[in-house]
Motif scaffolding. Sequence first.
Motif, PDB file in Angstrom:
ATOM      1  N   GLY A  80       0.821  -1.199   0.000  1.00 61.04           N
ATOM      2  CA  GLY A  80       0.000   0.000   0.000  1.00 61.04           C
ATOM      3  C   GLY A  80       0.860   1.256   0.000  1.00 61.04           C
ATOM      4  N   GLU A  81       1.945   1.216   0.777  1.00 59.68           N
ATOM      5  CA  GLU A  81       2.868   2.355   0.803  1.00 59.68           C
ATOM      6  C   GLU A  81       3.544   2.539  -0.554  1.00 59.68           C
ATOM      7  N   LEU A  82       3.917   1.442  -1.198  1.00 66.87           N
ATOM      8  CA  LEU A  82       4.543   1.538  -2.517  1.00 66.87           C
ATOM      9  C   LEU A  82       3.594   2.196  -3.516  1.00 66.87           C
ATOM     10  N   ALA A  83       2.314   1.836  -3.462  1.00 64.02           N
ATOM     11  CA  ALA A  83       1.317   2.445  -4.351  1.00 64.02           C
ATOM     12  C   ALA A  83       1.172   3.935  -4.054  1.00 64.02           C
ATOM     13  N   ALA A  84       1.187   4.306  -2.774  1.00 66.98           N
ATOM     14  CA  ALA A  84       1.073   5.723  -2.406  1.00 66.98           C
ATOM     15  C   ALA A  84       2.322   6.498  -2.819  1.00 66.98           C
ATOM     16  N   LEU A  85       3.483   5.917  -2.578  1.00 69.65           N
ATOM     17  CA  LEU A  85       4.749   6.585  -2.899  1.00 69.65           C
ATOM     18  C   LEU A  85       4.881   6.856  -4.390  1.00 69.65           C
ATOM     19  N   THR A  86       4.540   5.894  -5.213  1.00 65.68           N
ATOM     20  CA  THR A  86       4.663   6.101  -6.653  1.00 65.68           C
ATOM     21  C   THR A  86       3.736   7.220  -7.114  1.00 65.68           C
ATOM     22  N   ARG A  87       2.569   7.338  -6.485  1.00 70.22           N
ATOM     23  CA  ARG A  87       1.643   8.417  -6.839  1.00 70.22           C
ATOM     24  C   ARG A  87       2.153   9.774  -6.351  1.00 70.22           C
ATOM     25  N   ALA A  88       2.734   9.805  -5.152  1.00 72.60           N
ATOM     26  CA  ALA A  88       3.269  11.068  -4.635  1.00 72.60           C
ATOM     27  C   ALA A  88       4.325  11.621  -5.591  1.00 72.60           C
ATOM     28  N   GLY A  98      -1.259  13.386  -6.796  1.00 68.39           N
ATOM     29  CA  GLY A  98      -1.002  13.846  -5.432  1.00 68.39           C
ATOM     30  C   GLY A  98      -2.200  13.611  -4.543  1.00 68.39           C
ATOM     31  N   GLU A  99      -3.382  13.892  -5.068  1.00 61.73           N
ATOM     32  CA  GLU A  99      -4.606  13.654  -4.300  1.00 61.73           C
ATOM     33  C   GLU A  99      -4.785  12.157  -4.012  1.00 61.73           C
ATOM     34  N   GLU A 100      -4.485  11.317  -5.006  1.00 61.34           N
ATOM     35  CA  GLU A 100      -4.568   9.860  -4.801  1.00 61.34           C
ATOM     36  C   GLU A 100      -3.565   9.415  -3.744  1.00 61.34           C
ATOM     37  N   ALA A 101      -2.350   9.965  -3.811  1.00 63.11           N
ATOM     38  CA  ALA A 101      -1.323   9.613  -2.825  1.00 63.11           C
ATOM     39  C   ALA A 101      -1.779   9.998  -1.428  1.00 63.11           C
ATOM     40  N   LEU A 102      -2.324  11.195  -1.274  1.00 64.08           N
ATOM     41  CA  LEU A 102      -2.795  11.646   0.038  1.00 64.08           C
ATOM     42  C   LEU A 102      -3.900  10.746   0.572  1.00 64.08           C
ATOM     43  N   ALA A 103      -4.798  10.318  -0.311  1.00 66.66           N
ATOM     44  CA  ALA A 103      -5.871   9.407   0.122  1.00 66.66           C
ATOM     45  C   ALA A 103      -5.290   8.069   0.574  1.00 66.66           C
ATOM     46  N   HIS A 115       3.824   5.616  11.967  1.00 60.88           N
ATOM     47  CA  HIS A 115       4.793   5.165  10.970  1.00 60.88           C
ATOM     48  C   HIS A 115       5.328   6.418  10.271  1.00 60.88           C
ATOM     49  N   ALA A 116       6.554   6.775  10.584  1.00 64.83           N
ATOM     50  CA  ALA A 116       7.131   8.034  10.099  1.00 64.83           C
ATOM     51  C   ALA A 116       7.175   8.117   8.577  1.00 64.83           C
ATOM     52  N   ALA A 117       7.424   6.999   7.913  1.00 63.92           N
ATOM     53  CA  ALA A 117       7.513   7.033   6.443  1.00 63.92           C
ATOM     54  C   ALA A 117       6.198   7.456   5.807  1.00 63.92           C
ATOM     55  N   TYR A 118       5.080   7.110   6.436  1.00 59.96           N
ATOM     56  CA  TYR A 118       3.788   7.521   5.886  1.00 59.96           C
ATOM     57  C   TYR A 118       3.639   9.041   5.966  1.00 59.96           C
ATOM     58  N   HIS A 119       4.056   9.622   7.091  1.00 60.97           N
ATOM     59  CA  HIS A 119       3.980  11.073   7.247  1.00 60.97           C
ATOM     60  C   HIS A 119       4.964  11.770   6.300  1.00 60.97           C
ATOM     61  N   THR A 120       6.131  11.158   6.094  1.00 61.25           N
ATOM     62  CA  THR A 120       7.083  11.709   5.123  1.00 61.25           C
ATOM     63  C   THR A 120       6.473  11.677   3.732  1.00 61.25           C
ATOM     64  N   GLY A 121       5.811  10.582   3.391  1.00 64.23           N
ATOM     65  CA  GLY A 121       5.157  10.472   2.086  1.00 64.23           C
ATOM     66  C   GLY A 121       4.086  11.533   1.892  1.00 64.23           C
ATOM     67  N   VAL A 122       3.318  11.795   2.947  1.00 63.05           N
ATOM     68  CA  VAL A 122       2.314  12.861   2.874  1.00 63.05           C
ATOM     69  C   VAL A 122       3.018  14.187   2.603  1.00 63.05           C
ATOM     70  N   GLY A 123       4.123  14.416   3.294  1.00 60.15           N
ATOM     71  CA  GLY A 123       4.875  15.650   3.090  1.00 60.15           C
ATOM     72  C   GLY A 123       5.374  15.796   1.666  1.00 60.15           C
ATOM     73  N   VAL A 124       5.870  14.712   1.091  1.00 61.52           N
ATOM     74  CA  VAL A 124       6.343  14.751  -0.292  1.00 61.52           C
ATOM     75  C   VAL A 124       5.186  15.101  -1.232  1.00 61.52           C
ATOM     76  N   ALA A 125       4.057  14.436  -1.050  1.00 60.65           N
ATOM     77  CA  ALA A 125       2.900  14.709  -1.913  1.00 60.65           C
ATOM     78  C   ALA A 125       2.444  16.153  -1.765  1.00 60.65           C
ATOM     79  N   GLY A 134       1.626  22.454   4.789  1.00 67.60           N
ATOM     80  CA  GLY A 134       1.237  21.080   5.102  1.00 67.60           C
ATOM     81  C   GLY A 134       2.413  20.124   5.020  1.00 67.60           C
ATOM     82  N   ALA A 135       3.262  20.338   4.017  1.00 68.26           N
ATOM     83  CA  ALA A 135       4.447  19.494   3.868  1.00 68.26           C
ATOM     84  C   ALA A 135       5.367  19.647   5.077  1.00 68.26           C
ATOM     85  N   GLU A 136       5.608  20.883   5.477  1.00 67.11           N
ATOM     86  CA  GLU A 136       6.465  21.144   6.636  1.00 67.11           C
ATOM     87  C   GLU A 136       5.921  20.434   7.876  1.00 67.11           C
ATOM     88  N   ALA A 137       4.626  20.564   8.118  1.00 67.44           N
ATOM     89  CA  ALA A 137       4.007  19.925   9.286  1.00 67.44           C
ATOM     90  C   ALA A 137       4.162  18.406   9.225  1.00 67.44           C
TER      91      ALA A 137
END
Length: 194
Positions: A80-88, A98-103, A115-125, A134-137
């Motif tokens: 699931g993270e791989l699918a989100a990361l590729t979209r971000a 980006g919207e798909e990645a955030l969802a 899980h810190a990587a999920y929050h990092t992924g949100v920041g990237v997106a 939002g990215a900074e937060a």
Amino acid sequence: ILGSGLFVADAVAGRGVRAEQRGDLSGAERAYEVAVLWSFGSARYQEILARFERRQGNSLRAIEVADDAAAVHEDDLFYGELAALTRAEAAALDPAYGEEALALYGELIDRWPYHAAYHTGVGVALAITDDADGAEASFLRAMSIAPQSPEPYLNLALLYLEQGRIDDAREVIDTGLSESAAPEQLTEIAELIP
């Protein structure tokens, strides 16, 4: 037969790694695709191919392969993270990704909020879709969850550099160099900060 297919897939994937190391990118891609076939679509080999496509900047192909891997293991957070990361990463091509990645990251965070990587992924997106606050937060949240992880420091420093916040970028990298379990991942950007 499946066991022997996985043995062949391992060998072929190894050829892909060696081809990539030699700079034979078309040979590497072909080997990774053959490994997926020999493994009867095993998500492990789809993940290898998706990560290769990401490294090559083939965002849309990476999404396609990551989705195939996630479909094989619908409840596996890793895929699931791989699918989100590729979209971000593809959000630079089309903000809809980006919207798909955030969802997708939202679903992952609902299941595993620390899980810190999920929050990092949100920041990237968010950074790619121009939501700097939002990215900074998100990067700060990731750093608070896993201060030993270098990725949030790196991404926050890059965000600050884009904004011209040189002193803030330097401070983040200095903190990362002292806190991170892999400070060597931060040294290259540290040398770029004036």
